[in-house]
Design a protein around this motif. Structure first.
Motif, mmCIF file in Angstrom:
data_model
loop_
_atom_site.group_PDB
_atom_site.id
_atom_site.type_symbol
_atom_site.label_atom_id
_atom_site.label_comp_id
_atom_site.label_asym_id
_atom_site.label_seq_id
_atom_site.Cartn_x
_atom_site.Cartn_y
_atom_site.Cartn_z
ATOM 1 N N ILE A 1 43.277 42.529 39.909
ATOM 2 C CA ILE A 1 44.209 43.282 40.756
ATOM 3 C C ILE A 1 43.715 43.319 42.198
ATOM 4 O O ILE A 1 44.488 43.165 43.150
ATOM 5 C CB ILE A 1 44.396 44.712 40.216
ATOM 6 C CG1 ILE A 1 45.044 44.667 38.827
ATOM 7 C CG2 ILE A 1 45.246 45.545 41.166
ATOM 8 C CD1 ILE A 1 45.132 46.024 38.155
ATOM 9 N N ASP A 2 42.413 43.494 42.369
ATOM 10 C CA ASP A 2 41.851 43.587 43.715
ATOM 11 C C ASP A 2 41.989 42.267 44.467
ATOM 12 O O ASP A 2 42.319 42.255 45.659
ATOM 13 C CB ASP A 2 40.381 43.995 43.626
ATOM 14 C CG ASP A 2 39.833 44.459 44.964
ATOM 15 O OD1 ASP A 2 40.257 45.534 45.425
ATOM 16 O OD2 ASP A 2 38.999 43.748 45.546
ATOM 17 N N VAL A 3 41.743 41.163 43.779
ATOM 18 C CA VAL A 3 41.877 39.845 44.415
ATOM 19 C C VAL A 3 43.313 39.611 44.870
ATOM 20 O O VAL A 3 43.556 39.148 45.996
ATOM 21 C CB VAL A 3 41.440 38.728 43.443
ATOM 22 C CG1 VAL A 3 41.839 37.353 43.985
ATOM 23 C CG2 VAL A 3 39.931 38.770 43.226
ATOM 24 N N GLU A 4 44.264 39.945 44.009
ATOM 25 C CA GLU A 4 45.666 39.718 44.364
ATOM 26 C C GLU A 4 46.120 40.665 45.479
ATOM 27 O O GLU A 4 46.956 40.294 46.311
ATOM 28 C CB GLU A 4 46.562 39.882 43.131
ATOM 29 C CG GLU A 4 46.247 38.906 42.010
ATOM 30 C CD GLU A 4 46.119 37.469 42.488
ATOM 31 O OE1 GLU A 4 46.931 37.037 43.341
ATOM 32 O OE2 GLU A 4 45.201 36.769 42.028
ATOM 33 N N ALA A 5 45.584 41.876 45.504
ATOM 34 C CA ALA A 5 45.917 42.803 46.591
ATOM 35 C C ALA A 5 45.451 42.237 47.929
ATOM 36 O O ALA A 5 46.204 42.230 48.916
ATOM 37 C CB ALA A 5 45.280 44.167 46.334
#
Length: 333
Positions: free
Chosen positions: A82-86
């Motif tokens: 999730i953090d990478v995509e954010a």
């Protein structure tokens, strides 16, 4: 309440640390905007070095301690994804809209954090705080309206698309902020940073190999391209390192409220560094956001306490399970 009671050490540390993080976010925005101006479109690659640094620095500490994980490893896998995509969505937005729009729209994370903490961490918010959030969101609407109708200024190739990318990324940031707040209070800061960096690096590497490999090969590397690239990663590393500290002190809502001041720095960068004209609606939007923050910060003192209660509750449950297991083992003996 007198000034001595108001200006506690906890309050001062929270405010100073919040502004330090705000400056770091502004510097990452400046770096991303510079790379976009140079035609470099590799958002995942920009974040990759940050995850590698987190994994190396905090992973070394975690291995040296040789202690079992306090949270399940697959939670960190999901958090890393999730953090990478954010980060990907927000950095990608710089290709389409202005740095000021990105900074302002990024505060969409605040209502997301409030909803998520209310649902999962059982945080209670007063009507005054919710009113402040509504006013902040109204400021966001002004930014989108300004981008939709401003054709006479440098706001990017596709402002609406950029705005939507920022809002999507900010929503995912809300998920990661609340998750990190829970982990840092119920698990361990070093464990969080190490595994977030480790799995974030793996996810980033896979994504780079799939969608950014050609882009990286086409980049003509020079000092002008490498400096903002490395600067972005270092600023992100410092940001990630200190975010858990502020989360533990003041919570995710305070974190995102502190980051709203990065909008002011973004406007100054746009005016003095890029020599661009800023639409008057930006100032109106920022004023609305500022009023919303003032209203929000005037709530009661018990708002964030439930987060600690949830974290303490999970810690007590884990300790209780360990005690029960120890007791059963003793009985077996």
């Amino acid at each position: 309440m007198n000034l001595r009671e108001f200006w506690t050490q906890r309050t001062i540390v929270g405010l100073v640390l919040g502004q330090f993080l705000s400056l770091l976010i502004t510097s990452t925005g400046f770096s991303s905007s510079e790379l976009a101006r140079k035609g470099i479109n590799a958002p995942t690659s920009q974040s990759f070095l940050n995850y590698v640094l987190l994994a190396l620095v905090y992973g070394s500490i975690l291995l040296h301690r040789r202690k079992p994980l306090k949270a399940k490893w697959y939670y960190y896998v999901l958090l890393g994804l999730i953090d990478v995509e954010a980060n990907f969505l927000v950095v990608k937005a710089y290709q389409y809209t202005s740095i000021t729009s990105v900074m302002l729209l990024d505060c969409w994370t605040i209502p997301c954090v409030i909803v998520l903490t209310w649902l999962f961490l059982k945080t209670k918010y007063t009507l005054r705080k919710l009113t402040g959030v509504v006013i902040c969101v109204a400021g966001l609407v002004l930014v989108i309206f300004s981008d939709a109708h401003a054709e006479d200024r440098s706001s990017g190739s596709n402002p609406i698309k950029g705005d939507l990318l920022v809002i999507a990324g900010a929503t995912l940031y809300g998920v990661t902020n609340v998750s990190e707040e829970y982990f840092v209070k119920s698990a361990d800061r070093t464990e969080l940073m190490a595994l977030l960096g480790f799995f974030g690096a793996i996810v980033s590497a896979c994504q780079i190999a799939i969608i950014e490999r050609t882009e990286l090969k086409s980049i003509h590397w020079s000092a002008g391209a490498a400096f903002p690239f490395v600067g972005f990663s270092l600023a992100m590393f410092l940001f990630y390192s200190f975010v858990p500290v502020l989360l533990k002190i003041s919570g995710s809502a305070m974190l995102n409220l502190s980051l709203l001041t990065s909008d002011m720095w973004a406007v100054l960068i746009r005016i003095f560094a890029y020599h661009e004209k800023v639409d008057w609606m930006y100032f109106t939007a920022f004023a609305g956001v500022a009023v919303g923050i003032i209203i929000y910060s005037g709530g009661d003192k018990k708002v964030d306490s439930s987060v600690d209660e949830v974290a303490d509750g999970s810690t007590k449950q884990r300790s209780k399970r360990l005690d029960e297991e120890a007791g059963s083992n003793n009985q077996g003996r």
